[in-house]
Write a protein that holds these residues in place. Structure first.
Motif, PDB file in Angstrom:
ATOM      1  N   SER A 132      -5.054  -0.143  -8.575  1.00  0.00           N
ATOM      2  CA  SER A 132      -4.174   0.888  -9.114  1.00  0.00           C
ATOM      3  C   SER A 132      -4.954   2.180  -9.257  1.00  0.00           C
ATOM      4  CB  SER A 132      -3.600   0.457 -10.466  1.00  0.00           C
ATOM      5  OG  SER A 132      -4.637   0.190 -11.387  1.00  0.00           O
ATOM      6  N   PHE A 133      -4.232   3.256  -9.559  1.00  0.00           N
ATOM      7  CA  PHE A 133      -4.848   4.582  -9.540  1.00  0.00           C
ATOM      8  C   PHE A 133      -4.480   5.363 -10.800  1.00  0.00           C
ATOM      9  CE2 PHE A 133      -4.100   3.191  -5.234  1.00  0.00           C
ATOM     10  CZ  PHE A 133      -5.344   3.381  -4.643  1.00  0.00           C
ATOM     11  N   ASP A 134      -5.403   6.237 -11.202  1.00  0.00           N
ATOM     12  CA  ASP A 134      -5.139   7.191 -12.274  1.00  0.00           C
ATOM     13  C   ASP A 134      -4.610   8.486 -11.664  1.00  0.00           C
ATOM     14  OD1 ASP A 134      -6.126   5.402 -14.211  1.00  0.00           O
ATOM     15  OD2 ASP A 134      -8.186   6.092 -13.843  1.00  0.00           O
ATOM     16  N   GLY A 135      -4.139   9.367 -12.513  1.00  0.00           N
ATOM     17  CA  GLY A 135      -3.729  10.688 -12.041  1.00  0.00           C
ATOM     18  C   GLY A 135      -2.252  10.846 -11.795  1.00  0.00           C
ATOM     19  N   ASP A 136      -1.446   9.809 -12.065  1.00  0.00           N
ATOM     20  CA  ASP A 136      -0.004   9.974 -11.919  1.00  0.00           C
ATOM     21  C   ASP A 136       0.516  10.950 -12.969  1.00  0.00           C
ATOM     22  OD1 ASP A 136       0.454   8.183  -9.803  1.00  0.00           O
ATOM     23  OD2 ASP A 136       0.429   6.470 -11.159  1.00  0.00           O
ATOM     24  N   PRO A 137       1.619  11.631 -12.681  1.00  0.00           N
ATOM     25  CA  PRO A 137       2.214  12.488 -13.710  1.00  0.00           C
ATOM     26  C   PRO A 137       2.801  11.644 -14.832  1.00  0.00           C
ATOM     27  CG  PRO A 137       3.641  12.331 -11.794  1.00  0.00           C
ATOM     28  CD  PRO A 137       2.363  11.658 -11.415  1.00  0.00           C
ATOM     29  N   ASP A 138       3.113  12.287 -15.940  1.00  0.00           N
ATOM     30  CA  ASP A 138       3.771  11.582 -17.036  1.00  0.00           C
ATOM     31  C   ASP A 138       5.156  11.123 -16.584  1.00  0.00           C
ATOM     32  OD1 ASP A 138       1.634  12.046 -18.749  1.00  0.00           O
ATOM     33  OD2 ASP A 138       2.489  13.926 -19.493  1.00  0.00           O
ATOM     34  N   PRO A 139       5.584   9.946 -17.022  1.00  0.00           N
ATOM     35  CA  PRO A 139       6.933   9.497 -16.665  1.00  0.00           C
ATOM     36  C   PRO A 139       7.988  10.488 -17.152  1.00  0.00           C
ATOM     37  CG  PRO A 139       5.654   7.692 -17.596  1.00  0.00           C
ATOM     38  CD  PRO A 139       4.860   8.939 -17.818  1.00  0.00           C
ATOM     39  N   GLN A 144      11.791  21.139 -10.569  1.00  0.00           N
ATOM     40  CA  GLN A 144      11.913  21.666  -9.215  1.00  0.00           C
ATOM     41  C   GLN A 144      10.742  22.594  -8.904  1.00  0.00           C
ATOM     42  OE1 GLN A 144      15.694  23.545  -8.646  1.00  0.00           O
ATOM     43  NE2 GLN A 144      15.244  24.261  -6.585  1.00  0.00           N
ATOM     44  N   GLY A 145      10.032  22.337  -7.821  1.00  0.00           N
ATOM     45  CA  GLY A 145       8.898  23.148  -7.425  1.00  0.00           C
ATOM     46  C   GLY A 145       7.540  22.629  -7.857  1.00  0.00           C
ATOM     47  N   SER A 146       7.511  21.630  -8.763  1.00  0.00           N
ATOM     48  CA  SER A 146       6.221  21.164  -9.278  1.00  0.00           C
ATOM     49  C   SER A 146       5.424  20.409  -8.221  1.00  0.00           C
ATOM     50  CB  SER A 146       6.430  20.284 -10.510  1.00  0.00           C
ATOM     51  OG  SER A 146       7.226  19.143 -10.202  1.00  0.00           O
ATOM     52  N   ALA A 147       6.083  19.672  -7.343  1.00  0.00           N
ATOM     53  CA  ALA A 147       5.366  18.932  -6.303  1.00  0.00           C
ATOM     54  C   ALA A 147       4.692  19.886  -5.324  1.00  0.00           C
ATOM     55  CB  ALA A 147       6.316  17.990  -5.568  1.00  0.00           C
ATOM     56  N   TYR A 148       5.350  20.998  -5.032  1.00  0.00           N
ATOM     57  CA  TYR A 148       4.772  21.967  -4.102  1.00  0.00           C
ATOM     58  C   TYR A 148       3.498  22.582  -4.668  1.00  0.00           C
ATOM     59  CZ  TYR A 148       4.255  25.993  -1.031  1.00  0.00           C
ATOM     60  OH  TYR A 148       3.755  26.922  -0.155  1.00  0.00           O
ATOM     61  N   HIS A 158       1.362  14.619  -5.354  1.00  0.00           N
ATOM     62  CA  HIS A 158       0.953  14.058  -6.638  1.00  0.00           C
ATOM     63  C   HIS A 158       1.760  12.827  -7.006  1.00  0.00           C
ATOM     64  CE1 HIS A 158       4.568  15.952  -7.983  1.00  0.00           C
ATOM     65  NE2 HIS A 158       4.249  16.096  -9.242  1.00  0.00           N
ATOM     66  N   VAL A 159       2.750  12.461  -6.187  1.00  0.00           N
ATOM     67  CA  VAL A 159       3.467  11.195  -6.308  1.00  0.00           C
ATOM     68  C   VAL A 159       3.544  10.589  -4.902  1.00  0.00           C
ATOM     69  CG1 VAL A 159       4.808  11.819  -8.345  1.00  0.00           C
ATOM     70  CG2 VAL A 159       5.703  12.365  -6.073  1.00  0.00           C
ATOM     71  N   HIS A 160       3.757   9.291  -4.815  1.00  0.00           N
ATOM     72  CA  HIS A 160       3.699   8.616  -3.516  1.00  0.00           C
ATOM     73  C   HIS A 160       5.058   8.696  -2.821  1.00  0.00           C
ATOM     74  CE1 HIS A 160       2.411   6.029  -0.373  1.00  0.00           C
ATOM     75  NE2 HIS A 160       1.313   5.633  -1.013  1.00  0.00           N
ATOM     76  N   PRO A 161       5.143   9.387  -1.667  1.00  0.00           N
ATOM     77  CA  PRO A 161       6.449   9.552  -1.019  1.00  0.00           C
ATOM     78  C   PRO A 161       7.017   8.274  -0.435  1.00  0.00           C
ATOM     79  CG  PRO A 161       4.701  10.487   0.348  1.00  0.00           C
ATOM     80  CD  PRO A 161       4.070  10.128  -0.960  1.00  0.00           C
ATOM     81  N   ALA A 162       6.203   7.219  -0.306  1.00  0.00           N
ATOM     82  CA  ALA A 162       6.729   5.934   0.167  1.00  0.00           C
ATOM     83  C   ALA A 162       7.655   5.281  -0.847  1.00  0.00           C
ATOM     84  CB  ALA A 162       5.584   4.981   0.512  1.00  0.00           C
ATOM     85  N   THR A 163       7.684   5.793  -2.083  1.00  0.00           N
ATOM     86  CA  THR A 163       8.536   5.215  -3.132  1.00  0.00           C
ATOM     87  C   THR A 163       9.849   5.970  -3.320  1.00  0.00           C
ATOM     88  OG1 THR A 163       7.604   6.559  -4.932  1.00  0.00           O
ATOM     89  CG2 THR A 163       6.449   4.516  -4.374  1.00  0.00           C
ATOM     90  N   LEU A 164      10.135   6.945  -2.489  1.00  0.00           N
ATOM     91  CA  LEU A 164      11.295   7.806  -2.713  1.00  0.00           C
ATOM     92  C   LEU A 164      12.621   7.037  -2.719  1.00  0.00           C
ATOM     93  CD1 LEU A 164      10.417  10.919  -0.534  1.00  0.00           C
ATOM     94  CD2 LEU A 164      10.923  10.953  -2.989  1.00  0.00           C
TER      95      LEU A 164
END
Length: 262
Positions: A132-139, A144-148, A158-164
């Motif tokens: 597992s990994f650290d660094g995920d954003p808070d739940p 809008q715009g934060s991922a960019y 900053h989040v895994h796009p395979a989980t979309l």
């Protein structure tokens, strides 16, 4: 349109051998009352033979094939055949964790302004161990715009796009996944981020298998001219969407603030 969540899965090369594990993870899902899932499996080219790895008597599984175009073209073709209100990505070599579909549905049903969800990931290594990994954003809400902003600084999401998991009209608006040899899911993530708020679910939602046959092991995946071209187009795509949204908001504000016509 009924209460269906569509799972879309591209299959190519070495991924077919893991389909039975992906299917088992789908069978473990408990959905809210009135909901069901369909699994749109898309063979990326000929001679994949996905049906050899899956039961023939489960009517929720819909297998089709298209000319080889890469995983993101195959995902988009699977989306084209789907019928669900929400569309969830699942790669052939990965597994969903119990409850993830119910959590995705709950967020999208309870928060109409949220267009897409992601969740935590653990890597499944070839020896069977997980990392597992650290660094995920808070739940919670991803504005809008934060991922960019994160991607522009770090050149990684900053989040895994395979989980979309995405609302169908929003995915249709973007035309599905970007037609790139890799990173098309990152392109989709940044496109979604330009258009709407997202939501990060803190529970692990995906077991991401690491193996020698996956596309991310290719030498061009993280460096070189192809990587530079992919990153350039992803940024240009996201920037154009962000600019267009800003123009639309400014135009609406001017309209709302205009003096009544006489």
């Amino acid at each position: 349109m009924s209460n269906v969540i569509s799972i879309v899965t591209p299959v190519h090369g070495a991924g077919a051998q893991f389909l039975s594990d992906a299917y088992a993870s789908l069978r473990r899902q408990d959905l809210p009352d009135g909901w069901s899932w369909e699994w749109c499996v898309q063979e990326d080219g000929s001679d994949i033979q996905a049906a050899r790895h899956l039961p023939s008597d489960d009517q929720r599984i819909r297998i089709s094939a298209s000319r080889r175009g890469g995983p993101h073209v195959a995902r988009t073709m699977a989306f084209a055949r789907s019928t669900g209100l929400y569309v969830k990505n699942l790669d052939a070599d990965d597994q969903l964790t119990p409850g993830v579909l119910a959590r995705d549905i709950a967020v999208l049903e309870e928060h109409p302004s949220v267009g897409w969800t992601t969740s935590r990931v653990v890597d499944l290594l070839e020896d069977g161990s997980t990392v597992s990994f650290d660094g995920d954003p808070d739940p919670g809400s991803l504005s809008q715009g934060s991922a960019y902003g994160f991607w522009a600084e770090h050149r990684r999401p900053h989040v895994h796009p395979a989980t979309l998991c995405v609302r169908r009209p929003l995915l249709a608006l973007l035309g599905g996944w970007m037609a790139l040899p890799a990173s098309g899911d990152t392109g989709l993530l940044l496109g979604l981020d330009a258009l709407s708020d997202g939501w990060f679910i803190g529970d692990v939602g995906l077991i991401y298998r690491k193996h020698a046959g996956q596309i991310t092991t290719h030498p061009n995946h993280k460096a070189g001219a192809e990587w530079e071209a992919r990153m350039s187009l992803i940024q240009e795509h996201a920037s154009a969407l962000r600019t267009w949204v800003g123009i639309a908001i400014e135009s609406e504000a001017k309209t709302l603030g205009a003096e009544p016509s006489t």
